[in-house]
Each structure stands twice: as structure tokens, then as C-alpha cells.
Write a protein that holds these residues in place. Structure first.
Motif, short mmCIF file in Angstrom:
data_model
loop_
_atom_site.label_atom_id
_atom_site.label_comp_id
_atom_site.label_asym_id
_atom_site.label_seq_id
_atom_site.Cartn_x
_atom_site.Cartn_y
_atom_site.Cartn_z
N SER A 186 30.56 -20.41 -10.29
CA SER A 186 30.02 -19.44 -11.24
C SER A 186 30.93 -19.25 -12.46
CB SER A 186 29.81 -18.09 -10.54
OG SER A 186 31.04 -17.55 -10.14
N SER A 187 32.08 -19.88 -12.47
CA SER A 187 32.98 -19.78 -13.62
C SER A 187 32.60 -20.83 -14.67
CB SER A 187 34.43 -19.96 -13.18
OG SER A 187 34.60 -21.23 -12.61
N THR A 188 33.19 -20.71 -15.83
CA THR A 188 32.87 -21.64 -16.91
C THR A 188 33.53 -23.00 -16.65
OG1 THR A 188 34.78 -21.05 -18.25
CG2 THR A 188 32.78 -19.73 -18.57
N LYS A 189 33.02 -24.02 -17.31
CA LYS A 189 33.59 -25.37 -17.17
C LYS A 189 35.03 -25.41 -17.68
CE LYS A 189 30.05 -27.56 -15.46
NZ LYS A 189 30.07 -27.96 -14.07
N ALA A 190 35.31 -24.65 -18.73
CA ALA A 190 36.67 -24.61 -19.27
C ALA A 190 37.63 -24.00 -18.25
CB ALA A 190 36.70 -23.81 -20.56
N GLN A 191 37.21 -22.95 -17.55
CA GLN A 191 38.05 -22.34 -16.53
C GLN A 191 38.26 -23.29 -15.36
OE1 GLN A 191 35.75 -18.75 -15.91
NE2 GLN A 191 37.38 -17.50 -16.81
N GLN A 192 37.21 -23.99 -14.94
CA GLN A 192 37.33 -24.95 -13.85
C GLN A 192 38.28 -26.09 -14.23
OE1 GLN A 192 33.41 -26.26 -12.70
NE2 GLN A 192 32.71 -24.18 -12.35
N PHE A 193 38.16 -26.58 -15.47
CA PHE A 193 39.03 -27.64 -15.96
C PHE A 193 40.49 -27.18 -15.99
CE2 PHE A 193 41.29 -29.62 -19.49
CZ PHE A 193 41.16 -30.97 -19.18
N THR A 194 40.72 -25.97 -16.51
CA THR A 194 42.07 -25.43 -16.60
C THR A 194 42.67 -25.25 -15.21
OG1 THR A 194 41.45 -24.29 -18.63
CG2 THR A 194 43.46 -23.54 -17.54
N PHE A 195 41.89 -24.74 -14.29
CA PHE A 195 42.36 -24.52 -12.92
C PHE A 195 42.75 -25.86 -12.27
CE2 PHE A 195 41.00 -23.76 -8.35
CZ PHE A 195 42.18 -23.16 -7.99
N LEU A 196 41.90 -26.86 -12.38
CA LEU A 196 42.20 -28.17 -11.81
C LEU A 196 43.40 -28.80 -12.49
CD1 LEU A 196 41.45 -30.43 -9.84
CD2 LEU A 196 39.87 -31.30 -11.57
N ALA A 197 43.48 -28.70 -13.80
CA ALA A 197 44.60 -29.29 -14.55
C ALA A 197 45.93 -28.63 -14.14
CB ALA A 197 44.36 -29.15 -16.05
N LEU A 203 39.83 -38.73 -12.69
CA LEU A 203 39.13 -39.11 -11.46
C LEU A 203 38.67 -37.87 -10.67
CD1 LEU A 203 41.20 -42.20 -10.40
CD2 LEU A 203 38.80 -42.14 -11.05
N CYS A 204 39.48 -36.83 -10.66
CA CYS A 204 39.07 -35.59 -9.97
C CYS A 204 37.86 -34.97 -10.65
CB CYS A 204 40.23 -34.60 -9.90
SG CYS A 204 41.51 -35.04 -8.71
N LEU A 205 37.84 -34.97 -11.97
CA LEU A 205 36.67 -34.45 -12.69
C LEU A 205 35.44 -35.30 -12.40
CD1 LEU A 205 38.25 -33.50 -16.13
CD2 LEU A 205 37.33 -31.92 -14.41
N LEU A 206 35.63 -36.60 -12.33
CA LEU A 206 34.52 -37.50 -12.00
C LEU A 206 33.98 -37.21 -10.61
CD1 LEU A 206 32.81 -40.00 -12.82
CD2 LEU A 206 34.56 -41.36 -11.67
N PHE A 207 34.87 -37.13 -9.62
CA PHE A 207 34.44 -36.82 -8.26
C PHE A 207 33.83 -35.43 -8.17
CE2 PHE A 207 37.62 -39.95 -6.27
CZ PHE A 207 36.64 -40.92 -6.17
N SER A 208 34.40 -34.49 -8.87
CA SER A 208 33.89 -33.12 -8.85
C SER A 208 32.48 -33.05 -9.42
CB SER A 208 34.83 -32.21 -9.62
OG SER A 208 34.44 -30.89 -9.51
N SER A 209 32.23 -33.79 -10.49
CA SER A 209 30.88 -33.77 -11.06
C SER A 209 29.90 -34.55 -10.21
CB SER A 209 30.90 -34.32 -12.49
OG SER A 209 31.24 -35.69 -12.49
N LEU A 210 30.36 -35.59 -9.53
CA LEU A 210 29.47 -36.37 -8.67
C LEU A 210 29.06 -35.60 -7.42
CD1 LEU A 210 31.04 -39.95 -8.75
CD2 LEU A 210 28.84 -39.24 -9.69
N PHE A 211 29.98 -34.84 -6.86
CA PHE A 211 29.73 -34.18 -5.58
C PHE A 211 29.51 -32.68 -5.69
CE2 PHE A 211 32.24 -37.99 -4.49
CZ PHE A 211 31.25 -38.65 -3.80
N SER A 212 29.28 -32.17 -6.89
CA SER A 212 29.04 -30.74 -7.03
C SER A 212 27.57 -30.44 -6.77
CB SER A 212 29.43 -30.25 -8.42
OG SER A 212 28.58 -30.82 -9.38
N VAL A 213 27.32 -29.21 -6.35
CA VAL A 213 25.96 -28.77 -6.10
C VAL A 213 25.37 -28.30 -7.42
CG1 VAL A 213 24.52 -27.13 -4.85
CG2 VAL A 213 26.58 -28.08 -3.78
N ARG A 214 24.27 -28.86 -7.78
CA ARG A 214 23.61 -28.52 -9.05
C ARG A 214 22.79 -27.24 -8.90
NH1 ARG A 214 26.50 -31.57 -11.93
NH2 ARG A 214 26.17 -33.79 -11.89
N LYS A 215 22.93 -26.35 -9.89
CA LYS A 215 22.11 -25.14 -9.91
C LYS A 215 20.91 -25.39 -10.80
CE LYS A 215 25.55 -22.58 -11.21
NZ LYS A 215 26.33 -21.47 -11.69
N GLU A 216 19.75 -25.13 -10.29
CA GLU A 216 18.52 -25.34 -11.07
C GLU A 216 18.07 -24.04 -11.69
OE1 GLU A 216 17.01 -28.28 -11.61
OE2 GLU A 216 18.52 -29.30 -10.45
#
Length: 168
Positions: free
Chosen positions: A106-117, A155-168
Motif C-alpha cells: 500500500s506504500s508508494t513505489k518510491a518508498q518501496q524502492f528506497t526501503f529495498l535500496a 535484479l531484486c526490483l525485477l523479481f519483486s515486480s514479477l512476483f508481486s500481487v497485482r491490485k485490480e
């Protein structure tokens, strides 16, 4: 509850296998081996038992160490980021993590990126500092943290986007 445990066991096992069987064997430019097992620490549920999380982080690092012959450096790095993960989360997400309804998705993509980085930078800094353990190698440590950190992040961002649950 049992579904969460099952998902975490599957993630743990698959990330260890992928790291050991695939990414430990890669050598981009002679020294870049991405570390994607950090995704377990990124995906682990926020409101779960912290002691169990630190224990699982130790086991994750220990399994990687056993197959990589790295003398507990991965275990020390994963336990370090597991321990400081709440502080990193408070820095990135603010007081939002205190609410029961907070989810990483539920957080923003920028927050998720910053957290992972930040998880990757802290992990790699601890890992390569312990691996090289000399102030004379500070530039080599920085080079490895930046190069391998960028490869791991991509690679983590790639895996994260491949295996994330999509919200419709």
C-alpha cells in the motif's frame, strides 16, 4: 496464519536455492555476484514476531554461507539488517508502519524502492567490510558496495515486480 508461514517457507527455500545455484555462479565483469536473497528480508511481513524474524534471517545467511563457503559473513549481514529493519522502515515510511492496516504493497513505489535500496546498501556495506576488513581497502569496499548493490537492486526490483500481487 498458516498460509503466511507456508508462503515464507517457500520464499526462504526458493531464494536460497536461486542464490546458491544461479547467482553465486555468476561473475559479471569478474566480480559482480548479485545477492537476491535479501528479498526475503524485504518481503517478510511487518507485524510478525521480531525474534523469529531475526532467527530466520540468521538461518537464511547461514544457509547461504554453508553453500558459499564464506564463514558466516552472510549471516552477520542478514542479522544486522534484520535488527535495524524497523529503524529503516520508520525512516522510509514514517509513522504509517505503526498502524495495523499498513502493508508494504500500500506504500508508494518510491518508498518501496528506497526501503529495498537501504536494505541492500546496509547489507552490502556490512558484508564487504567484514569480507575485506581493512581501511586500506576502503575504495574497493565502496566499489563493491556500489557495483554489486546496483546489480542486486536491479535484479531484486525485477523479481519483486514479477512476483508481486497485482491490485485490480
Amino acid at each position: 496464519m498458516s498460509n503466511s508461514y507456508f508462503v515464507n517457507i517457500i520464499r526462504f527455500t526458493l531464494l536460497v536455492l536461486v542464490q546458491v545455484l544461479v547467482f553465486n555462479r555468476l561473475n559479471f565483469f569478474g566480480f559482480i555476484n548479485p545477492m537476491v536473497y535479501i528479498l526475503f528480508l524485504y518481503w517478510y511481513p511487518i507485524k510478525e514476531n521480531r525474534a523469529a524474524f531475526i532467527g530466520l534471517s540468521f538461518l537464511l545467511g547461514l544457509f547461504i554461507d554453508l553453500f558459499s563457503d564464506t564463514m558466516a559473513i552472510h549471516a552477520a549481514s542478514t542479522v544486522t539488517i534484520a535488527y535495524i529493519r524497523p529503524a529503516i522502515m520508520r525512516f522510509v515510511f514514517g509513522v504509517n508502519i505503526e498502524f495495523q492496516s499498513f502493508r508494504l504493497s500500500s506504500s508508494t513505489k518510491a518508498q518501496q524502492f528506497t526501503f529495498l535500496a537501504l536494505l541492500i546498501v546496509v547489507h552490502h556495506t556490512v558484508f564487504f567490510t567484514l569480507e575485506l576488513f581493512s581501511f586500506s581497502n576502503i575504495l574497493l569496499i565502496l566499489k563493491k558496495v556500489l557495483a554489486i548493490g546496483m546489480a542486486s537492486l536491479v535484479l531484486c526490483l525485477l523479481f519483486s515486480s514479477l512476483f508481486s500481487v497485482r491490485k485490480e
